[in-house]
Design an enzyme around this catalytic site. Structure first.
Site, PDB file in Angstrom:
ATOM      1  N   ALA A  12      -4.292   2.470 -10.790  1.00 56.18           N
ATOM      2  CA  ALA A  12      -5.692   2.835 -10.518  1.00 56.18           C
ATOM      3  C   ALA A  12      -6.687   1.748 -10.909  1.00 56.18           C
ATOM      4  O   ALA A  12      -7.847   1.802 -10.510  1.00 56.18           O
ATOM      5  CB  ALA A  12      -6.024   4.144 -11.241  1.00 56.18           C
ATOM      6  N   ALA A  17      -6.569   0.595  -5.247  1.00 51.35           N
ATOM      7  CA  ALA A  17      -7.242   1.773  -5.806  1.00 51.35           C
ATOM      8  C   ALA A  17      -8.761   1.616  -5.732  1.00 51.35           C
ATOM      9  O   ALA A  17      -9.483   2.580  -5.445  1.00 51.35           O
ATOM     10  CB  ALA A  17      -6.793   1.997  -7.246  1.00 51.35           C
ATOM     11  N   ARG A  92       5.672  -9.256  -7.605  1.00 52.66           N
ATOM     12  CA  ARG A  92       6.602 -10.371  -7.755  1.00 52.66           C
ATOM     13  C   ARG A  92       5.904 -11.515  -8.502  1.00 52.66           C
ATOM     14  O   ARG A  92       4.778 -11.879  -8.188  1.00 52.66           O
ATOM     15  CB  ARG A  92       7.051 -10.873  -6.379  1.00 52.66           C
ATOM     16  CG  ARG A  92       8.250 -11.812  -6.474  1.00 52.66           C
ATOM     17  CD  ARG A  92       8.334 -12.674  -5.255  1.00 52.66           C
ATOM     18  NE  ARG A  92       8.841 -11.953  -4.113  1.00 52.66           N
ATOM     19  CZ  ARG A  92      10.109 -12.007  -3.699  1.00 52.66           C
ATOM     20  NH1 ARG A  92      10.968 -12.735  -4.343  1.00 52.66           N
ATOM     21  NH2 ARG A  92      10.478 -11.355  -2.621  1.00 52.66           N
ATOM     22  N   ARG A  98      14.350 -11.411  -5.821  1.00 55.88           N
ATOM     23  CA  ARG A  98      14.139 -10.100  -5.196  1.00 55.88           C
ATOM     24  C   ARG A  98      14.816  -8.977  -6.006  1.00 55.88           C
ATOM     25  O   ARG A  98      14.273  -7.908  -6.193  1.00 55.88           O
ATOM     26  CB  ARG A  98      14.737 -10.172  -3.779  1.00 55.88           C
ATOM     27  CG  ARG A  98      14.328  -9.064  -2.884  1.00 55.88           C
ATOM     28  CD  ARG A  98      14.953  -9.249  -1.516  1.00 55.88           C
ATOM     29  NE  ARG A  98      15.039  -7.965  -0.847  1.00 55.88           N
ATOM     30  CZ  ARG A  98      14.015  -7.356  -0.289  1.00 55.88           C
ATOM     31  NH1 ARG A  98      12.819  -7.915  -0.306  1.00 55.88           N
ATOM     32  NH2 ARG A  98      14.163  -6.188   0.289  1.00 55.88           N
ATOM     33  N   ASP A 159       1.140  -0.362   8.828  1.00 58.99           N
ATOM     34  CA  ASP A 159       1.819  -1.056   9.929  1.00 58.99           C
ATOM     35  C   ASP A 159       1.508  -0.359  11.263  1.00 58.99           C
ATOM     36  O   ASP A 159       1.281  -1.001  12.283  1.00 58.99           O
ATOM     37  CB  ASP A 159       3.335  -1.058   9.681  1.00 58.99           C
ATOM     38  CG  ASP A 159       3.663  -1.480   8.258  1.00 58.99           C
ATOM     39  OD1 ASP A 159       3.498  -2.654   7.935  1.00 58.99           O
ATOM     40  OD2 ASP A 159       4.029  -0.596   7.453  1.00 58.99           O
ATOM     41  N   ARG A 162      -1.928  -1.239  12.253  1.00 57.86           N
ATOM     42  CA  ARG A 162      -1.935  -2.626  12.734  1.00 57.86           C
ATOM     43  C   ARG A 162      -1.430  -2.680  14.177  1.00 57.86           C
ATOM     44  O   ARG A 162      -1.990  -3.396  15.016  1.00 57.86           O
ATOM     45  CB  ARG A 162      -1.029  -3.487  11.845  1.00 57.86           C
ATOM     46  CG  ARG A 162      -1.610  -3.780  10.471  1.00 57.86           C
ATOM     47  CD  ARG A 162      -0.545  -4.341   9.521  1.00 57.86           C
ATOM     48  NE  ARG A 162      -1.141  -4.783   8.272  1.00 57.86           N
ATOM     49  CZ  ARG A 162      -0.443  -4.988   7.145  1.00 57.86           C
ATOM     50  NH1 ARG A 162       0.863  -4.779   7.123  1.00 57.86           N
ATOM     51  NH2 ARG A 162      -1.057  -5.400   6.054  1.00 57.86           N
ATOM     52  N   HIS A 187       9.152  -0.828   5.319  1.00 55.70           N
ATOM     53  CA  HIS A 187       7.861  -1.523   5.243  1.00 55.70           C
ATOM     54  C   HIS A 187       8.140  -2.942   4.739  1.00 55.70           C
ATOM     55  O   HIS A 187       7.927  -3.274   3.572  1.00 55.70           O
ATOM     56  CB  HIS A 187       6.900  -0.790   4.291  1.00 55.70           C
ATOM     57  CG  HIS A 187       5.644  -1.594   4.056  1.00 55.70           C
ATOM     58  ND1 HIS A 187       4.696  -1.808   5.018  1.00 55.70           N
ATOM     59  CD2 HIS A 187       5.198  -2.273   2.967  1.00 55.70           C
ATOM     60  CE1 HIS A 187       3.729  -2.572   4.537  1.00 55.70           C
ATOM     61  NE2 HIS A 187       4.019  -2.876   3.298  1.00 55.70           N
TER      62      HIS A 187
HETATM   63  P1  NAD Z   1      -2.796  -4.802  -7.922  1.00 58.47           P
HETATM   64  O1  NAD Z   1      -1.943  -5.787  -8.649  1.00 58.47           O
HETATM   65  O2  NAD Z   1      -4.221  -5.108  -7.657  1.00 58.47           O
HETATM   66  O3  NAD Z   1      -2.758  -3.408  -8.700  1.00 58.47           O
HETATM   67  C1  NAD Z   1      -1.573  -2.836  -9.138  1.00 58.47           C
HETATM   68  C2  NAD Z   1      -1.912  -2.019 -10.354  1.00 58.47           C
HETATM   69  O4  NAD Z   1      -0.727  -1.302 -10.702  1.00 58.47           O
HETATM   70  C3  NAD Z   1      -2.310  -2.853 -11.577  1.00 58.47           C
HETATM   71  O5  NAD Z   1      -3.519  -2.372 -12.119  1.00 58.47           O
HETATM   72  C4  NAD Z   1      -1.139  -2.655 -12.525  1.00 58.47           C
HETATM   73  O6  NAD Z   1      -1.520  -2.707 -13.890  1.00 58.47           O
HETATM   74  C5  NAD Z   1      -0.672  -1.265 -12.114  1.00 58.47           C
HETATM   75  N1  NAD Z   1       0.675  -0.916 -12.560  1.00 58.47           N
HETATM   76  C6  NAD Z   1       1.756  -1.701 -12.711  1.00 58.47           C
HETATM   77  N2  NAD Z   1       2.775  -0.995 -13.208  1.00 58.47           N
HETATM   78  C7  NAD Z   1       2.326   0.270 -13.371  1.00 58.47           C
HETATM   79  C8  NAD Z   1       2.918   1.455 -13.863  1.00 58.47           C
HETATM   80  N3  NAD Z   1       4.181   1.464 -14.311  1.00 58.47           N
HETATM   81  N4  NAD Z   1       2.175   2.581 -13.884  1.00 58.47           N
HETATM   82  C9  NAD Z   1       0.909   2.576 -13.467  1.00 58.47           C
HETATM   83  N5  NAD Z   1       0.279   1.472 -13.010  1.00 58.47           N
HETATM   84  C10 NAD Z   1       0.990   0.334 -12.956  1.00 58.47           C
HETATM   85  O7  NAD Z   1      -1.987  -4.489  -6.583  1.00 58.47           O
HETATM   86  P2  NAD Z   1      -2.534  -3.801  -5.259  1.00 58.47           P
HETATM   87  O8  NAD Z   1      -3.048  -4.847  -4.357  1.00 58.47           O
HETATM   88  O9  NAD Z   1      -3.365  -2.641  -5.598  1.00 58.47           O
HETATM   89  O10 NAD Z   1      -1.134  -3.341  -4.612  1.00 58.47           O
HETATM   90  C11 NAD Z   1      -0.337  -2.375  -5.225  1.00 58.47           C
HETATM   91  C12 NAD Z   1       1.008  -2.264  -4.551  1.00 58.47           C
HETATM   92  O11 NAD Z   1       0.875  -1.840  -3.208  1.00 58.47           O
HETATM   93  C13 NAD Z   1       1.788  -3.583  -4.474  1.00 58.47           C
HETATM   94  O12 NAD Z   1       3.158  -3.299  -4.753  1.00 58.47           O
HETATM   95  C14 NAD Z   1       1.644  -3.996  -3.029  1.00 58.47           C
HETATM   96  O13 NAD Z   1       2.704  -4.841  -2.610  1.00 58.47           O
HETATM   97  C15 NAD Z   1       1.696  -2.650  -2.371  1.00 58.47           C
HETATM   98  N6  NAD Z   1       1.193  -2.564  -0.999  1.00 58.47           N
HETATM   99  C16 NAD Z   1       1.837  -1.719  -0.164  1.00 58.47           C
HETATM  100  C17 NAD Z   1       1.383  -1.575   1.132  1.00 58.47           C
HETATM  101  C18 NAD Z   1       2.076  -0.640   2.080  1.00 58.47           C
HETATM  102  O14 NAD Z   1       1.656  -0.582   3.231  1.00 58.47           O
HETATM  103  N7  NAD Z   1       3.086   0.120   1.696  1.00 58.47           N
HETATM  104  C19 NAD Z   1       0.266  -2.263   1.563  1.00 58.47           C
HETATM  105  C20 NAD Z   1      -0.388  -3.110   0.680  1.00 58.47           C
HETATM  106  C21 NAD Z   1       0.088  -3.252  -0.614  1.00 58.47           C
HETATM  107  C1  LMR Z   2       1.128  -5.389   3.335  1.00 60.74           C
HETATM  108  O1  LMR Z   2       1.799  -4.903   4.246  1.00 60.74           O
HETATM  109  O2  LMR Z   2      -0.014  -5.811   3.506  1.00 60.74           O
HETATM  110  C2  LMR Z   2       1.715  -5.477   1.953  1.00 60.74           C
HETATM  111  O3  LMR Z   2       2.794  -4.616   1.812  1.00 60.74           O
HETATM  112  C3  LMR Z   2       2.103  -6.890   1.671  1.00 60.74           C
HETATM  113  C4  LMR Z   2       2.584  -7.102   0.264  1.00 60.74           C
HETATM  114  O4  LMR Z   2       3.632  -7.778   0.124  1.00 60.74           O
HETATM  115  O5  LMR Z   2       1.951  -6.628  -0.688  1.00 60.74           O
END
Ligand code: NAD
Ligand code: LMR
Length: 333
Positions: A12, A17, A92, A98, A159, A162, A187
């Site tokens: 969050a 978030a 990462r 990975r 996706d 998109r 994904h």
């Molecule tokens: P971010 O790094 O800005 O925020 C992630 C937050 O998660 C951080 O505040 C971190 O402290 C917190 N966190 C880490 N471990 C945690 C835990 N165990 N419990 C609670 N909080 C925890 O990242 P973001 O840009 O907000 O992206 C978050 C995730 O979403 C990433 O894994 C990213 O790859 C993924 N993502 C997925 C999609 C999708 O379509 N599925 C799209 C975009 C991003």
């Molecule tokens: C996205 O599809 O934009 C994200 O899952 C990419 C990423 O690796 O965070």
């Protein structure tokens, strides 16, 4: 007015978030007459940031927002919740393999799944966003055996959006004139964006996307790779991963779970594969076309699939099987 529902968002304090909370708190997802208690879960070092997010939510003066609870404790975060949006995951880091990433995330989603099992309502709807979203979702579900597998889904709506948008731009129509695109599988860059069943509204007629686009080479080549690589392209350009579009997709996904999909339309989400749809092996969280009614999804079965599509659907399934098997090894350790 209805009783407030309790919604937890993990990660969050992060960037997705930050784009997401306002939309949820103002009623875009669970309805304009549904009061909400928002629970913001992050890790201990992020608690000061969460305090800032809480202040901003309060300063929005949103009538539906009854309470905001920041926490770093799963027993507080998951207590009696109606919906969980699991965004937080281990990103990462430099030099990380990975497998190391998967191991770190298995640990997170095992803990959160167990906490869902123990503290959440059994009707809770869980959406996993943090990557690798499909496998994290499977681990969370396996760690929460008392909650139906059908209550878990992972985000491939970004996706999907998109893909809609690429087709709409190509046909020079608005994005809502495109429906029934499908994202199959993971994904990740092996996902298969498929428009063989998609329709494009031109004036008052809904026509097959292939007939409107009139460029099979583009649909079978650059269209697919653009959608598959879009996340990486955004990271390259922004030096940060998609956040605004991810937040929008999360809202679309959760709103469709809550209120259902439109008649005659399907959307894409990662859901539990029971082994009886499109040759997808069982025990994966695989993105399928689904319809939703009464908060229950149903895979749209029986669509004709050509050899081109089947090969791509199988390839992304194979990647998910490998990811799952590695993750399950970690889960059993
Ligand atoms: P971010 O790094 O800005 O925020 C992630 C937050 O998660 C951080 O505040 C971190 O402290 C917190 N966190 C880490 N471990 C945690 C835990 N165990 N419990 C609670 N909080 C925890 O990242 P973001 O840009 O907000 O992206 C978050 C995730 O979403 C990433 O894994 C990213 O790859 C993924 N993502 C997925 C999609 C999708 O379509 N599925 C799209 C975009 C991003
Ligand atoms: C996205 O599809 O934009 C994200 O899952 C990419 C990423 O690796 O965070």
């Amino acid at each position: 007015m209805a009783e407030p529902i309790r919604v937890v968002i993990t990660g969050a304090a992060g960037q997705i978030a930050y784009s997401l909370l306002y939309s949820i708190a103002k009623g875009d997802v669970f309805g304009k007459d549904q009061p909400i208690v928002l629970i913001l879960l992050d890790i201990p070092p992020m608690l000061p940031v969460l305090d800032g997010v809480v202040m901003e939510l309060q300063d929005c003066a949103l009538p539906l927002l009854r309470e905001v609870i920041p926490t770093d404790k799963v027993e507080v975060g998951f207590k009696d919740i109606d919906a969980a949006i699991l965004v937080g995951s281990m990103p990462r880091k430099e030099g990380m393999e990975r497998k190391d990433l998967l191991k770190a995330n298995v640990a997170i989603f095992k803990t959160q799944g167990a906490a869902l099992d123990k503290y959440a309502k059994k009707t809770v709807k869980v959406l996993v966003v943090g990557n690798p979203a499909n496998t994290n979702c499977l681990i969370a579900s396996k760690s929460a055996p008392s909650i139906p597998k059908e209550n878990f889904s992972c985000l491939t709506r970004l996706d999907h959006n998109r893909a809609c948008s690429q087709v709409a731009m190509r046909c020079n129509v608005s994005s809502d004139a495109v429906k029934n695109v499908i994202i199959w599988g993971n994904h990740s860059s092996t996902q298969y964006p498929d428009v063989h069943h998609a329709k494009v509204k031109v004036q008052d007629s809904e026509l097959p996307a292939y007939d409107v686009v009139k460029d099979d080479a583009w649909l079978r080549g650059p269209f697919i790779s653009t959608v598959q690589q879009r996340g990486a392209a955004v990271i390259k350009a922004r030096k940060l991963s998609s956040a605004m579009s991810a937040a929008k997709a999360i809202c679309d996904h959760m709103r469709d779970i809550w209120f259902g999909t439109k008649e005659g339309e399907f959307i894409s989400m990662g859901v539990y594969a029971a082994g009886n749809s499109y040759g997808v092996p069982q025990d994966l969280m695989y993105s399928f076309p689904v319809c939703i009614k009464n908060k229950m999804w149903k895979i749209v079965d029986g669509l004709p699939i050509n050899d081109f599509s089947q090969a791509k659907m199988d390839a992304t399934a194979a990647e998910l099987v490998e990811e799952r098997d590695t993750a399950l090894d970690f889960l059993s350790q």
